[in-house]
Design an enzyme around this catalytic site. Structure first.
Site, PDB file in Angstrom:
ATOM      1  N   PRO A 173       3.087  -2.489  -3.982  1.00  0.00           N
ATOM      2  CA  PRO A 173       3.452  -3.813  -4.502  1.00  0.00           C
ATOM      3  C   PRO A 173       4.557  -4.449  -3.665  1.00  0.00           C
ATOM      4  O   PRO A 173       5.627  -3.862  -3.500  1.00  0.00           O
ATOM      5  CB  PRO A 173       3.928  -3.527  -5.927  1.00  0.00           C
ATOM      6  CG  PRO A 173       3.560  -2.119  -6.219  1.00  0.00           C
ATOM      7  CD  PRO A 173       3.303  -1.425  -4.944  1.00  0.00           C
ATOM      8  N   GLU A 174       4.265  -5.613  -3.126  1.00  0.00           N
ATOM      9  CA  GLU A 174       5.262  -6.424  -2.434  1.00  0.00           C
ATOM     10  C   GLU A 174       5.575  -7.611  -3.348  1.00  0.00           C
ATOM     11  O   GLU A 174       5.140  -7.630  -4.499  1.00  0.00           O
ATOM     12  CB  GLU A 174       4.726  -6.900  -1.075  1.00  0.00           C
ATOM     13  CG  GLU A 174       4.239  -5.750  -0.196  1.00  0.00           C
ATOM     14  CD  GLU A 174       3.672  -6.202   1.138  1.00  0.00           C
ATOM     15  OE1 GLU A 174       4.044  -7.284   1.613  1.00  0.00           O
ATOM     16  OE2 GLU A 174       2.861  -5.468   1.715  1.00  0.00           O
ATOM     17  N   LYS A 188      11.307  -6.751  -4.417  1.00  0.00           N
ATOM     18  CA  LYS A 188      10.159  -5.996  -4.925  1.00  0.00           C
ATOM     19  C   LYS A 188      10.508  -5.263  -6.208  1.00  0.00           C
ATOM     20  O   LYS A 188       9.765  -4.402  -6.663  1.00  0.00           O
ATOM     21  CB  LYS A 188       9.693  -4.985  -3.864  1.00  0.00           C
ATOM     22  CG  LYS A 188       9.270  -5.632  -2.560  1.00  0.00           C
ATOM     23  CD  LYS A 188       8.932  -4.617  -1.501  1.00  0.00           C
ATOM     24  CE  LYS A 188       8.785  -5.289  -0.149  1.00  0.00           C
ATOM     25  NZ  LYS A 188       8.557  -4.335   0.943  1.00  0.00           N
ATOM     26  N   HIS A 194      -0.597  10.969 -14.297  1.00  0.00           N
ATOM     27  CA  HIS A 194       0.323  10.191 -13.472  1.00  0.00           C
ATOM     28  C   HIS A 194       1.297   9.345 -14.294  1.00  0.00           C
ATOM     29  O   HIS A 194       2.126   8.644 -13.721  1.00  0.00           O
ATOM     30  CB  HIS A 194      -0.462   9.291 -12.514  1.00  0.00           C
ATOM     31  CG  HIS A 194      -1.355  10.062 -11.594  1.00  0.00           C
ATOM     32  ND1 HIS A 194      -0.899  11.129 -10.841  1.00  0.00           N
ATOM     33  CD2 HIS A 194      -2.673   9.953 -11.312  1.00  0.00           C
ATOM     34  CE1 HIS A 194      -1.898  11.628 -10.137  1.00  0.00           C
ATOM     35  NE2 HIS A 194      -2.989  10.939 -10.398  1.00  0.00           N
ATOM     36  N   ARG A 250       2.398   8.785  -6.703  1.00  0.00           N
ATOM     37  CA  ARG A 250       3.167   9.506  -5.677  1.00  0.00           C
ATOM     38  C   ARG A 250       4.639   9.699  -6.029  1.00  0.00           C
ATOM     39  O   ARG A 250       5.373  10.293  -5.238  1.00  0.00           O
ATOM     40  CB  ARG A 250       2.999   8.804  -4.344  1.00  0.00           C
ATOM     41  CG  ARG A 250       1.564   8.980  -3.840  1.00  0.00           C
ATOM     42  CD  ARG A 250       1.321   8.292  -2.546  1.00  0.00           C
ATOM     43  NE  ARG A 250       2.195   8.790  -1.510  1.00  0.00           N
ATOM     44  CZ  ARG A 250       2.241   8.280  -0.305  1.00  0.00           C
ATOM     45  NH1 ARG A 250       1.490   7.254   0.007  1.00  0.00           N
ATOM     46  NH2 ARG A 250       3.042   8.782   0.587  1.00  0.00           N
ATOM     47  N   ARG A 276      19.901 -12.784  15.541  1.00  0.00           N
ATOM     48  CA  ARG A 276      19.132 -11.547  15.409  1.00  0.00           C
ATOM     49  C   ARG A 276      18.338 -11.325  16.688  1.00  0.00           C
ATOM     50  O   ARG A 276      17.753 -12.257  17.229  1.00  0.00           O
ATOM     51  CB  ARG A 276      18.178 -11.624  14.200  1.00  0.00           C
ATOM     52  CG  ARG A 276      18.898 -11.820  12.874  1.00  0.00           C
ATOM     53  CD  ARG A 276      19.818 -10.683  12.539  1.00  0.00           C
ATOM     54  NE  ARG A 276      19.130  -9.427  12.358  1.00  0.00           N
ATOM     55  CZ  ARG A 276      18.978  -8.816  11.176  1.00  0.00           C
ATOM     56  NH1 ARG A 276      19.458  -9.365  10.083  1.00  0.00           N
ATOM     57  NH2 ARG A 276      18.356  -7.659  11.113  1.00  0.00           N
ATOM     58  N   ARG A 335       5.130   1.831  11.435  1.00  0.00           N
ATOM     59  CA  ARG A 335       4.246   1.121  10.496  1.00  0.00           C
ATOM     60  C   ARG A 335       3.070   0.509  11.224  1.00  0.00           C
ATOM     61  O   ARG A 335       3.209  -0.010  12.327  1.00  0.00           O
ATOM     62  CB  ARG A 335       5.003  -0.024   9.807  1.00  0.00           C
ATOM     63  CG  ARG A 335       6.452   0.235   9.589  1.00  0.00           C
ATOM     64  CD  ARG A 335       6.665   1.151   8.427  1.00  0.00           C
ATOM     65  NE  ARG A 335       6.088   0.584   7.232  1.00  0.00           N
ATOM     66  CZ  ARG A 335       6.690  -0.308   6.467  1.00  0.00           C
ATOM     67  NH1 ARG A 335       7.885  -0.709   6.758  1.00  0.00           N
ATOM     68  NH2 ARG A 335       6.108  -0.773   5.397  1.00  0.00           N
TER      69      ARG A 335
END
Length: 280
Positions: free
Chosen positions: A2-3, A57, A91, A111, A152, A261
């Site tokens: 989930p973002e 999040k 779970h 998880r 940045r 990633r």
DNA sequence: GCCACTGTTAGCAT
DNA sequence: CATGCTAACAGTGG
């Protein structure tokens, strides 16, 4: 995973169901879920839920007074309704039952990366987990975005994933945002012109707004608190599409590993060599 | 059965 | 400090 759009969708579905309900009991099935003392949960018994909101999040459930439940769903966390007292599956990590409700709320996490923290403060946004988060992308102005970007030097992909730079963007939406902005994930933030910075900001807003409107992306096992799938996975242009044709130009989508990633992008639409300023 | 892979973050090196 | 790499979490699936 989930973002921001998925947590926003979960918060909305949860809000519709739990605001106004009074907590009867909290049953913790997995001690590892809770950051803090198990005894802290007792304070929530008898409290009425007043609000559900999202920050980055993370999910905040206000339970009256200064009490809040703070959840991070990490990769596989989610909520699920079950008949009162009916056994949860293997779970299930937490059960919340409510006064006068025929259904219990289960927090599930295959998880076990997710966590729950009990907060007893009038300013929950100052909690350690939330304090360092960058601004909410849907609330920030183009000027603020440009200001934070200037100075940045890192890669755009890593910057978008940096929760202290911007709160809520994860791997899927970072790739989709960069595709929309036509920027290579390895291009440097310091090489962006004002125009491309504005374009990147527009892509951030447009992508996240569209994803929220679609109820998030249901890949793997994401569903909202009512068991509904999102639809935005159907609009993914590059994420998970290695080898498929780019929807814009037809070139084969490529996959790179950046900072450990997966990163999916179109080598033709998203120009700009590693280390060089983005160029279209 | 081994191991790569998944997203995120903490921790460490540069 | 900024940046980037790696390990760890725990389970899935090739």
């Amino acid at each position: 995973m989930p973002e921001l759009p998925e947590v926003e969708t979960i918060a909305a579905s949860l809000r519709r169901k739990v605001v106004g309900l009074r907590i009867a009991a909290l049953e913790l099935y997995d001690r590892r879920l809770l950051r803090g003392e198990a005894a802290e949960l007792a304070a929530f018994r008898g409290k009425k839920i007043t609000a559900v909101r999202r920050r980055g999040k993370m999910l905040l459930i206000a339970c009256g007074g200064d009490l809040h439940l703070l959840f991070h769903l990490k990769m596989t966390g989610g909520f699920h309704w079950t008949d009162r007292g009916a056994p949860g599956d293997v779970h299930a990590r937490l059960r919340v039952s409510f006064v006068g409700s025929p259904r219990d709320l289960l927090f599930r996490d295959v998880r076990r990366f997710g966590f729950l923290r009990c907060l007893d403060t009038g300013s929950p946004l100052d909690a350690a987990e939330l304090r360092r988060l960058g601004p909410e992308p849907l609330d920030m102005s183009a000027e603020e975005f440009a200001g934070r970007l200037s100075g940045r030097t890192g890669r755009l992909k890593s910057l978008l994933l940096d929760q202290t730079f911007l709160a809520g963007v994860g791997n899927i939406y970072a790739d989709e945002i960069l595709f929309r902005a036509r920027l290579h994930p390895l291009s440097k933030a310091s090489g962006l012109t004002a125009k491309r910075t504005a374009g990147l900001f527009a892509a951030v807003k447009d992508t996240l707004k569209a994803a929220v409107a679609a109820g998030g992306s249901s890949i793997r096992d994401y569903k909202d608190a009512d068991g509904m799938d999102g639809l935005f996975q159907n609009d993914h242009r590059v994420y998970g599409r290695k080898g498929e044709p780019c929807p814009r130009c037809g070139a084969k989508i490529r996959r790179l590993v950046i900072g450990g990633r997966s990163s999916f992008f179109c080598p033709r639409c998203q120009r700009g060599r590693p280390g060089a300023p983005a160029a279209n």
